[in-house]
Write an enzyme that holds these catalytic residues in place. Structure first.
Site, mmCIF file in Angstrom:
data_model
loop_
_atom_site.group_PDB
_atom_site.id
_atom_site.type_symbol
_atom_site.label_atom_id
_atom_site.label_comp_id
_atom_site.label_asym_id
_atom_site.label_seq_id
_atom_site.Cartn_x
_atom_site.Cartn_y
_atom_site.Cartn_z
ATOM 1 N N GLU A 97 20.011 49.091 58.301
ATOM 2 C CA GLU A 97 20.909 49.717 59.283
ATOM 3 C C GLU A 97 21.041 48.841 60.531
ATOM 4 O O GLU A 97 21.978 49.006 61.319
ATOM 5 C CB GLU A 97 20.386 51.101 59.682
ATOM 6 N N SER A 136 14.970 47.935 58.944
ATOM 7 C CA SER A 136 16.001 48.560 58.092
ATOM 8 C C SER A 136 17.306 47.773 58.073
ATOM 9 O O SER A 136 17.711 47.171 59.079
ATOM 10 C CB SER A 136 16.278 49.963 58.652
ATOM 11 N N TYR A 139 19.778 55.285 65.571
ATOM 12 C CA TYR A 139 18.721 54.906 64.617
ATOM 13 C C TYR A 139 18.697 53.390 64.455
ATOM 14 O O TYR A 139 17.639 52.755 64.566
ATOM 15 C CB TYR A 139 18.954 55.590 63.255
HETATM 16 P P1 NAP Z 1 10.758 59.656 55.450
HETATM 17 O O1 NAP Z 1 10.627 60.148 54.036
HETATM 18 O O2 NAP Z 1 11.720 60.311 56.361
HETATM 19 O O3 NAP Z 1 9.291 59.728 56.110
HETATM 20 C C1 NAP Z 1 9.096 59.555 57.486
HETATM 21 C C2 NAP Z 1 7.636 59.775 57.821
HETATM 22 O O4 NAP Z 1 7.426 59.573 59.228
HETATM 23 C C3 NAP Z 1 7.118 61.183 57.512
HETATM 24 O O5 NAP Z 1 5.819 61.080 56.956
HETATM 25 C C4 NAP Z 1 7.057 61.812 58.895
HETATM 26 O O6 NAP Z 1 6.108 62.859 59.003
HETATM 27 C C5 NAP Z 1 6.599 60.631 59.723
HETATM 28 N N1 NAP Z 1 6.799 60.809 61.170
HETATM 29 C C6 NAP Z 1 7.963 61.035 61.815
HETATM 30 N N2 NAP Z 1 7.759 61.113 63.126
HETATM 31 C C7 NAP Z 1 6.422 60.940 63.338
HETATM 32 C C8 NAP Z 1 5.579 60.926 64.496
HETATM 33 N N3 NAP Z 1 6.072 61.107 65.723
HETATM 34 N N4 NAP Z 1 4.251 60.709 64.340
HETATM 35 C C9 NAP Z 1 3.727 60.530 63.118
HETATM 36 N N5 NAP Z 1 4.475 60.547 61.970
HETATM 37 C C10 NAP Z 1 5.803 60.750 62.094
HETATM 38 O O7 NAP Z 1 11.079 58.084 55.468
HETATM 39 P P2 NAP Z 1 10.986 56.995 54.285
HETATM 40 O O8 NAP Z 1 12.261 57.000 53.516
HETATM 41 O O9 NAP Z 1 9.693 57.133 53.583
HETATM 42 O O10 NAP Z 1 11.016 55.649 55.144
HETATM 43 C C11 NAP Z 1 9.806 55.057 55.622
HETATM 44 C C12 NAP Z 1 10.133 54.102 56.755
HETATM 45 O O11 NAP Z 1 11.026 53.092 56.296
HETATM 46 C C13 NAP Z 1 10.834 54.736 57.960
HETATM 47 O O12 NAP Z 1 10.397 54.042 59.110
HETATM 48 C C14 NAP Z 1 12.307 54.450 57.721
HETATM 49 O O13 NAP Z 1 13.006 54.459 58.941
HETATM 50 C C15 NAP Z 1 12.210 53.077 57.094
HETATM 51 N N6 NAP Z 1 13.278 52.699 56.164
HETATM 52 C C16 NAP Z 1 13.599 53.509 55.129
HETATM 53 C C17 NAP Z 1 14.562 53.100 54.214
HETATM 54 C C18 NAP Z 1 14.929 53.946 53.023
HETATM 55 O O14 NAP Z 1 15.977 53.672 52.412
HETATM 56 N N7 NAP Z 1 14.104 54.909 52.630
HETATM 57 C C19 NAP Z 1 15.189 51.838 54.366
HETATM 58 C C20 NAP Z 1 14.807 51.032 55.445
HETATM 59 C C21 NAP Z 1 13.839 51.460 56.331
HETATM 60 P P3 NAP Z 1 6.491 64.402 58.681
HETATM 61 O O15 NAP Z 1 6.284 64.544 57.191
HETATM 62 O O16 NAP Z 1 5.526 65.132 59.500
HETATM 63 O O17 NAP Z 1 7.933 64.610 59.074
HETATM 64 O O1 F7E Z 2 23.829 57.738 53.719
HETATM 65 C C1 F7E Z 2 27.437 58.392 53.124
HETATM 66 C C2 F7E Z 2 27.011 58.120 54.559
HETATM 67 O O2 F7E Z 2 22.129 59.295 54.647
HETATM 68 C C3 F7E Z 2 24.345 56.711 52.905
HETATM 69 C C4 F7E Z 2 17.928 55.895 55.620
HETATM 70 O O3 F7E Z 2 16.838 55.814 54.720
HETATM 71 O O4 F7E Z 2 18.998 54.009 54.582
HETATM 72 C C5 F7E Z 2 19.175 55.370 54.931
HETATM 73 O O5 F7E Z 2 20.280 55.522 55.822
HETATM 74 C C6 F7E Z 2 25.862 56.686 52.991
HETATM 75 C C7 F7E Z 2 26.424 56.720 54.417
HETATM 76 O O6 F7E Z 2 21.505 56.866 54.147
HETATM 77 C C8 F7E Z 2 27.281 61.990 52.668
HETATM 78 O O7 F7E Z 2 28.125 58.221 55.449
HETATM 79 C C9 F7E Z 2 28.727 60.404 52.316
HETATM 80 O O8 F7E Z 2 27.441 55.774 54.547
HETATM 81 O O9 F7E Z 2 21.830 58.427 52.293
HETATM 82 P P1 F7E Z 2 22.271 58.176 53.685
HETATM 83 P P2 F7E Z 2 21.769 55.805 55.323
HETATM 84 O O10 F7E Z 2 22.488 56.400 56.455
HETATM 85 O O11 F7E Z 2 22.330 54.572 54.692
HETATM 86 C C10 F7E Z 2 18.724 53.120 55.688
HETATM 87 C C11 F7E Z 2 18.508 51.752 55.118
HETATM 88 C C12 F7E Z 2 17.625 53.606 56.546
HETATM 89 O O12 F7E Z 2 16.890 52.832 57.135
HETATM 90 C C13 F7E Z 2 17.605 55.070 56.867
HETATM 91 O O13 F7E Z 2 16.308 55.463 57.319
HETATM 92 O O14 F7E Z 2 26.370 57.856 52.338
HETATM 93 N N1 F7E Z 2 27.605 59.825 52.823
HETATM 94 N N2 F7E Z 2 28.543 61.729 52.212
HETATM 95 C C14 F7E Z 2 26.698 60.775 53.054
HETATM 96 N N3 F7E Z 2 25.437 60.706 53.539
HETATM 97 C C15 F7E Z 2 24.743 61.859 53.637
HETATM 98 N N4 F7E Z 2 23.471 61.817 54.111
HETATM 99 N N5 F7E Z 2 25.282 63.073 53.294
HETATM 100 C C16 F7E Z 2 26.557 63.194 52.803
HETATM 101 O O15 F7E Z 2 27.014 64.285 52.498
#
Ligand code: NAP
Ligand code: F7E
Length: 329
Positions: free
Chosen positions: A126, A124, A148
């Protein structure tokens, strides 16, 4: 006979899009699901008769080994994680156990069964946190700003380590934020598009947000899962940044979303300090030149189209079902 793939996190946003992509490419898809008291298959409901679901958990090494032994996949996509950054301050140990040790358990399970299985790790942006360079590339040093982010740095390096120590095909995709109508309601894009829909439909008249100045490089999840698959089709495993190269502030996101339905955001959005974070990641913007050059990957959906797509989907959903059960607000 097509290839076989296992996806952890198939019930999540990315897992559902990746499953669609692999099925369309002729794969047999097995999804790992953890046992819950109520089903959460809403993102994969339309795929249930084409995929196999197997119970296992990132916390349980033997359950992973068993599924891998039974399926003997060609490819393994480790997408499961505790993925919500604020929750990682509330549950730092569990976050590490899922995201850091969970990744190690996956790699160990694969190593035990068959080191020829290709594995993708969901790293990520992050990990860059308090950024050391703008824009961020595969060479930019990490400086995570949340449990995270720290857990994902561990996952990234343990993946690199298994590649270098055991010659495993272990690829790490450093993906910047990617969104869709299937994004969880607690993430800011979806919170805003769901809020806009509720305001437009007269169900509420306010939306509380945290830091409006934070900037992110937001892309479409459907484009990003294509990059995951491409990484596993290469001759050798490597790390790739996946990003659009364009960043927007949360304020700009809010403006675009409200404008799409003809509303002035300033009448509805208020600052709620509860959504400020102990440590913020101010500005992420990625340079995906390597992925463009080596994988031939590029994003197809612009930020404006993405937000319009999400607002339209939320308008339709909220109009049909104004109070979704179990939604985290
Ligand atoms: P998400 O919608 O939160 O999905 C997370 C998945 O992980 C869900 O299917 C959840 O199952 C499963 N899970 C959590 N804990 C588990 C465990 N102990 N054993 C088995 N399964 C488990 O996340 P996403 O947005 O699709 O992201 C997919 C991956 O990419 C994650 O690793 C995230 O950290 C990473 N990532 C996401 C982003 C983004 O912007 N979306 C960016 C960079 C990296 P349940 O349905 O049971 O909760
Ligand atoms: O926040 C700001 C907050 O929670 C984005 C995950 O998929 O991407 C995701 O992480 C920004 C932050 O995503 C609210 O402070 C303002 O700066 O949508 P977010 P994230 O934290 O960037 C990375 C790449 C991952 O890997 C993670 O799994 O938005 N913000 N106001 C807020 N954020 C939230 N959630 N809620 C608010 O009300």
């Amino acid at each position: 006979m097509g290839k076989r793939a296992i996806i952890t996190g198939i019930t999540g946003q990315d897992g559902s899009y990746l499953a669609e992509l692999l099925l369309d490419s002729g794969y047999e898809v097995t999804g790992i699901v953890r046992r819950l008291s109520a089903s959460n298959y809403w993102r994969i409901e339309h795929l249930l008769d084409r995929i196999t679901l197997r119970p296992a958990d990132l916390l349980d090494q033997l359950s992973l080994v068993r599924v891998i032994q039974d399926v003997r996949p060609h490819e393994f996509y480790n997408l499961a994680a505790m993925s919500f950054v604020p929750a990682s301050w509330d549950q730092p140990l569990l976050t590490g156990d899922y995201n850091a040790q969970g990744c190690t358990r996956v790699l160990e399970a694969i190593r035990q069964v068959d080191t020829g299985i290709r594995v993708y790790q969901a790293s990520s942006s992050e990990m860059y946190g308090r950024v050391r360079e703008v824009p961020q590339t595969e060479q930019t040093p990490f400086y995570p700003r949340s449990p995270y982010g720290v857990s994902k740095v561990f996952g990234h390096y343990i993946t690199v380590n298994y590649r270098e120590s055991y010659g495993m095909f272990a690829a790490s995709g450093i993906l910047f934020n990617h969104e869709s109508p299937r994004r969880g309601l607690e993430f800011v894009t979806r919170k805003v598009t769901d809020g806009v829909a509720r305001i437009k439909l007269g169900l509420t008249d306010q939306l509380g947000l945290g830091n409006l100045d934070a900037r992110r490089d937001w892309g479409f999840a459907g484009d990003y899962v294509r990059a995951m698959w491409m990484m596993l089709q290469q001759e050798k495993a490597d790390d790739y940044v996946i990003a659009t190269g364009v960043s927007h502030s949360v304020r700009e996101l809010v403006e675009v979303a409200f404008r799409h339905v003809g509303l002035d955001w300033q009448k509805y959005v208020r600052l709620d300090p509860a959504f400020l974070r102990p440590a913020e990641v101010d500005h992420l913007i990625g340079d995906a030149s390597k992925a463009r050059r080596v994988l031939g990957w590029e994003p197809k959906v612009s930020f404006e189209r993405l937000i319009a797509m999400m607002v339209d989907a939320d308008l339709a959903r909220v109009a049909a079902q104004p109070a979704p059960a179990g939604a985290v607000r």
